[in-house]
Design a protein around this motif. Structure first.
Motif, PDB file in Angstrom:
ATOM      1  N   GLU A   1      -1.583  -8.199   2.775  1.00 34.15           N
ATOM      2  CA  GLU A   1      -1.667  -7.656   1.411  1.00 34.15           C
ATOM      3  C   GLU A   1      -0.884  -8.584   0.490  1.00 34.15           C
ATOM      4  O   GLU A   1       0.257  -8.937   0.793  1.00 34.15           O
TER       5      GLU A   1
ATOM      6  N   GLN B   1      -7.859  -1.675  -3.026  1.00 32.78           N
ATOM      7  CA  GLN B   1      -8.085  -2.012  -1.619  1.00 32.78           C
ATOM      8  C   GLN B   1      -9.374  -2.794  -1.415  1.00 32.78           C
ATOM      9  O   GLN B   1      -9.695  -3.186  -0.302  1.00 32.78           O
TER      10      GLN B   1
ATOM     11  N   ASN C   1      -5.095  -7.014  -5.787  1.00 33.78           N
ATOM     12  CA  ASN C   1      -4.404  -7.284  -4.523  1.00 33.78           C
ATOM     13  C   ASN C   1      -5.354  -8.102  -3.658  1.00 33.78           C
ATOM     14  O   ASN C   1      -6.508  -7.731  -3.493  1.00 33.78           O
TER      15      ASN C   1
ATOM     16  N   ASP D   1       0.850  -1.190   0.000  1.00 37.09           N
ATOM     17  CA  ASP D   1       0.000   0.000   0.000  1.00 37.09           C
ATOM     18  C   ASP D   1       0.884   1.239   0.000  1.00 37.09           C
ATOM     19  O   ASP D   1       1.604   1.500   0.963  1.00 37.09           O
TER      20      ASP D   1
ATOM     21  N   SER E   1      -6.171  -4.060   2.191  1.00 38.50           N
ATOM     22  CA  SER E   1      -4.921  -3.349   2.463  1.00 38.50           C
ATOM     23  C   SER E   1      -4.872  -2.963   3.932  1.00 38.50           C
ATOM     24  O   SER E   1      -5.789  -3.235   4.691  1.00 38.50           O
TER      25      SER E   1
END
Ligand SMILES: [Zn+2]
Length: 443
Positions: free
Chosen positions: A419, A220, A410, A114, A414
């Protein structure tokens, strides 16, 4: 001998250029992987990574980028707030630069990607351009931004806010870091940068010296995973309306002895408010506000007084509403006030909502979005667009600098050690970024 610009202003990149760019980006991936490994090493906290804003972990990541950039023969500079700039120079240094960047701080016990992914992507793209001996049409600069996460000083976007002159300088003295108690100015000066210069000088960045800002960031949310796509182009940075210090006041009373009509129950009253706001959320979703989000992140009774046999006399809570539509924000504030008054009358409680904060939604630049979309098509996939949460790009957009974002798939969300970004997805994100620079005539 370096080439002249391969693509003149306004021209589109041809297939041959893309064909050269792609393997150069791939060749930069071992460098990117090494930087991610070094980041993890220098900011490991035993569980995840911790990169304190204007502090040790963030500085260690800055030092890693600085060392790798020096190896690549790129220019390195800082502004008075300590943000880092790594530049591949163009032939005319007076032309506004193109920035690629993101933040190098993390939340405590956060993940490795992140923020960091956006800085590493910029360095990887510059390495790719360097390997092809490309002299860009204007300076292409990677910015490692400090202090984006609001957890450290209670306010987000400090590094970009200081660089763009969007953070009032008085805040240098009234923002204190939650773990050290020291002011932002003290932290900046302790790192060897100059809070005095920040107070005296005009902002380091503006629409006069920055032509565009590109930010790659991990997604995210779960959408790219669900759709099995490596990357997306962001449309808008969600705005928000927040009540960080709200209370409901009732009266503590005996649970078995006090009938309903005599109760002033703060839990039922606050639950009533929350459920009405969820209904409002459904209502605007049904009306087309599909990117709105509502979170009640804190909701608790007074631990000094609460108990199973006590009617709760006080609830402390937060409201956090996000949306891509500006008029939703006004309507949210109106509904909160209206519902609170109505519930006060019905349940004989008192809401103290405290100060409201928030930011309007920031649409990202349509031409940059189109350029990123064209880059996706040139690389053989249709662009997928979605709204995103708050990022430094919102500050650049606020400063009137055309801004765009690439989001990379991802897993596991996050702001946590889990992650998980696939390097192949990251590579595709870097390729989109590099290709977009060509599409937009910056190379
Ligand atoms: Zn971030």
């Amino acid at each position: 001998m370096p080439n002249a610009p391969l693509i003149q202003d306004g021209q589109r990149p041809d297939a041959d250029f893309i064909a050269r760019l792609s393997p150069a980006v791939s060749a930069a991936m071992p460098l990117a992987a090494r930087i991610f490994d070094e980041f993890r090493k220098v900011s490991a906290d035993g569980c995840g990574v911790t990169r304190q804003a204007f502090g040790a972990g963030e500085q260690a990541a800055m030092d890693v980028i600085g060392a790798e950039a020096a190896e690549l023969g790129l220019e390195i500079a800082h502004d008075a707030a300590g943000n880092l700039y790594v530049t591949l120079p163009g032939p005319d240094r007076s032309r506004p630069a193109v920035l690629m960047g993101s933040h190098l701080d993390s939340v405590p016990v956060g993940g490795n990607y992140d923020g960091a992914a956006g800085v590493v992507a910029g360095v990887a793209v510059l390495a790719a351009l360097r390997s092809l001996d490309i002299v860009p049409a204007q300076d292409i600069r990677v910015m490692g931004i400090r202090g984006e996460e609001s957890v450290w000083f209670g306010t987000a976007y400090l590094g970009s806010g200081l660089a763009l002159g969007l953070l009032p300088v008085e805040r240098l003295d009234d923002l204190t870091r939650t773990d050290t108690g020291k002011t932002l100015a003290q932290h900046i000066d302790a790192l060897g940068y100059d809070s005095g210069k920040l107070r005296a000088d005009p902002p380091h960045l503006s629409s006069r010296n920055v032509a565009a800002y590109y930010e790659l960031h991990i997604e995210q949310g779960p959408l790219l995973q669900e759709r099995d796509l490596p990357v997306a182009v962001a449309t808008v940075v969600r705005g928000n309306a927040r009540y960080p210090f709200a209370h409901c006041e009732g009266t503590n009373a005996h649970s078995a002895a006090v009938p309903r009509a005599f109760r002033r129950d703060a839990v039922l009253a606050t639950a009533d408010l929350v459920m009405r706001l969820e209904e409002f959320w459904r209502e605007i979703e049904a009306a087309g506000s599909v990117d709105s989000v509502l979170t009640v992140g804190e909701f608790y009774t007074d631990p000094e007084a609460h108990g199973m046999t006590t009617v709760p006399g006080r609830v402390t809570f937060t409201l956090n509403f996000g949306t891509t539509i500006a008029s939703d924000i006004e309507e949210f504030h109106r509904r909160v006030a209206h519902y609170a008054r109505d519930i006060e009358a019905q349940r004989d409680v008192k809401f103290e909502l405290g100060p409201a904060t928030g930011t309007p939604p920031r649409p990202l630049d349509t031409e940059i979005r189109a350029g990123l979309g064209e880059a996706c098509r040139a690389l053989g996939h249709e662009p997928f667009e979605l709204a995103t949460a708050g990022h430094d790009a919102a500050m650049f957009a606020k400063a009137g600098i055309p801004s765009g974002m690439v989001l990379v798939r991802n897993a596991n969300g996050s702001h946590n050690p889990d992650e998980a970004m696939d390097m192949e997805d990251f590579e595709e994100g870097c390729r989109v970024l590099a290709t977009a620079l060509a599409v937009r005539g910056h190379l």
